[in-house]
Design an enzyme around this catalytic site. Structure first.
Site, PDB file in Angstrom:
ATOM      1  N   LYS A 130       0.867  -1.191   0.000  1.00  0.00           N
ATOM      2  CA  LYS A 130       0.000   0.000   0.000  1.00  0.00           C
ATOM      3  C   LYS A 130       0.896   1.231   0.000  1.00  0.00           C
ATOM      4  O   LYS A 130       1.939   1.238   0.689  1.00  0.00           O
ATOM      5  CB  LYS A 130      -0.862  -0.061   1.268  1.00  0.00           C
ATOM      6  N   SER A 136      -9.713   1.398   3.056  1.00  0.00           N
ATOM      7  CA  SER A 136      -8.901   2.229   2.193  1.00  0.00           C
ATOM      8  C   SER A 136      -7.852   1.442   1.395  1.00  0.00           C
ATOM      9  O   SER A 136      -7.351   1.947   0.401  1.00  0.00           O
ATOM     10  CB  SER A 136      -8.201   3.298   3.028  1.00  0.00           C
ATOM     11  N   SER A 144      -9.716  -1.026   7.197  1.00  0.00           N
ATOM     12  CA  SER A 144      -9.160  -0.842   5.851  1.00  0.00           C
ATOM     13  C   SER A 144      -8.424  -2.016   5.253  1.00  0.00           C
ATOM     14  O   SER A 144      -8.075  -1.975   4.083  1.00  0.00           O
ATOM     15  CB  SER A 144      -8.214   0.355   5.841  1.00  0.00           C
TER      16      SER A 144
END
Ligand code: GLN
Length: 489
Positions: free
Chosen positions: A82, A157, A181
């Site tokens: 990420k 997310s 997330s």
């Protein structure tokens, strides 16, 4: 694409193939790069992929193997990160314009651990700006699309991390989870995603959102692979004062031992109205499966559940407003060129660099911390957080794990919730209390809706009992392996 292609294999299988000399890391990494080149135009999970760097790491892994040296089972296997986790000399945007030209001067601790294990650290994966959101629609670089239905969100997310694994662009990835997330996008994309106990995995080198809640964790297609990645990244780190000094067992070895069927708690507050019927049906089927394996199930109560969303949005925004103060146009890139004076540098750089959701959170958070309001908001929220934690402590006296749906609905359409922040915030209704209590949680795929959208169930464990949680998750997963089904792309 043939189902024999390495992109459809799990990390565990790839590890065996590498050891047996059936494939090289360069071939594997090349196959991954080709996959990204064919499908990422549609999925947009990647913000950046440094192919040369990935292939150089793969080559180094092959060279090690040729001299009989293998650093770990992950040696030579690609892992995507990420875009909030630092990799030296690679970009880190946090999907924000404010960090558009930033490059990390150092490796995060998880990156160091992956490199020490010989993994090929490849790719910066999309997210909601600064990990604030549940759909990746808040990325300044355009949303990621759900590989199962390109008209729908992948969740967030860490939507890039979940979609990249679901689309078979990488076998493994890392995300971060502050309120759901990792687990919510894993559920929406049909892969496994785990948030470890607070303190298990160092956050050194993670762009902080809400420091009392953030944890880094793995995505994969099976629980077995999650165990492998988790044991690689966990462990005490003197560079993160919240990381906990604890021996990390080999979770993957523990999975192979026969485990006793235990007791699973079903919190009645999580099975009320507001849940999609098909999600409910799939989760109920998974409960039945546990019963058939000899697990006992027991209705339990977590009465403070209703408080979790409001408490989270006071605490997380307060911490975000303080953490994001560092992006001021002075110390990092993206300084406004319209600034006339010093105050302007701050105001205009932040005004131009941050998106609407990040601004909303900073404003809310600063308000909740301001003099005269602190007691009414922040302090009260901290007290309510204690109640949420105590609920779990009580329940874990009677059960080994708590089972819930991961998200109230399957993947939703773009734009469906983005105009209404509250409805977006409710996507995390089942995941947020785990972060507030600091507990480990895992989302395991548990089937598909009639229209072919994945559904996930969540298992929550006791603090630092990852081994037991993974065992319980694996007991279900090995019998179904829904995460191994790949979308048609
Ligand atoms: N969706 C939640 C939020 O927007 C959780 C985000 C996260 O876990 N990083 O805050």
């Amino acid at each position: 694409m043939s189902q024999d292609s390495p992109i459809f294999k799990t990390a565990t299988e790839l590890s065996a193939d590498l050891t047996a000399g059936k494939i090289s890391s360069v071939e594997l990494t090349q196959a991954m790069i080709e996959r990204v080149e064919t499908v990422d135009e549609k999925v947009h999970a990647f913000l950046h992929l440094d192919k040369e760097d990935a292939l150089a790491q793969a080559k180094a892994s092959d060279e090690r193997r040729s001299t009989g040296e293998c650093l770990s089972p992950l040696d030579g296997i690609p892992v995507g990160l990420k875009d909030v986790i630092s990799v030296k000399d690679q970009p880190l945007t946090a999907a924000s314009k404010i960090l558009e030209n930033y490059r990390s001067p150092y490796d995060a601790t998880v990156t160091v651990k992956l490199k020490q294990a010989g993994a090929v650290v490849a790719g910066r994966l999309n997210l909601d700006e600064f990990a604030m959101g549940s759909s990746t629609e808040n990325s300044a670089y355009g949303p990621t699309r759900n590989p199962w239905d390109l008209e729908r969100v992948p969740g967030g997310s860490s939507g890039g991390s979940s979609a990249a694994v679901a689309a078979r662009e990488v076998p493994l990835s890392l995300g971060s989870d502050t309120g759901g997330s990792i687990r919510q996008p894993a559920s929406l994309c049909g892969v496994v995603g785990m948030k470890p106990t607070y303190g298990m995995v160092s956050r050194y080198g993670l762009a902080a959102f809400a420091s009392s809640l953030d944890q880094i964790g793995p995505f994969s297609t099976t629980v077995e692979d999650t165990a492998l990645l988790l044991e690689t990244i966990s462990g005490h780190d003197p560079l993160d004062s919240t990381s906990f000094p604890k021996e990390i067992p080999s979770y993957s070895a523990e999975l192979k031992k026969p485990a006793q069927a235990g007791v699973i708690g079903l919190p009645k507050e999580f099975f009320g109205p507001g849940m999609d019927d098909e999600v409910r049906a799939k989760v109920e089927q998974s409960i039945e499966h546990y019963r058939s394996l000899g697990y006992q199930t027991k209705e339990v109560s977590l009465p403070s559940t209703d408080l979790s969303i409001p408490v989270y949005y006071v605490i997380a925004t307060a911490e975000a407003s303080s953490n994001l103060a560092r992006y001021d146009g002075i110390r990092y890139t993206s300084r406004s060129n319209r600034a006339q004076n010093a105050i302007d540098v701050y105001a205009k750089s932040r005004g131009e660099g941050f998106g609407a959701e990040v601004k909303r959170r900073c404003l809310l958070g600063a308000y909740g911390l301001s003099s005269g309001y602190y007691d009414a908001y922040y302090l009260r929220a901290q007290k309510a957080r204690t109640l949420i934690r105590q609920d779990f402590e009580r329940v874990f006296k009677e059960v080994d794990a708590v089972l819930t749906p991961t998200a109230p609905t399957p993947a939703f359409k773009f734009g469906e919730k983005s105009e209404d922040p509250i409805s977006m915030y409710l996507s995390d209704i089942f995941t947020i209390s785990t972060n507030l209590a600091g507990l480990p949680g895992i989302s395991v795929p548990c089937g598909f809706t009639q229209s072919g959208l994945p559904v996930g169930m969540q298992l929550i464990g006791q603090a630092f009992e990852e081994s037991s949680l993974l065992n319980i998750a694996h007991a279900y997963d090995r019998d179904h392996l829904y995460g191994r089904q790949a979308p048609n792309l």
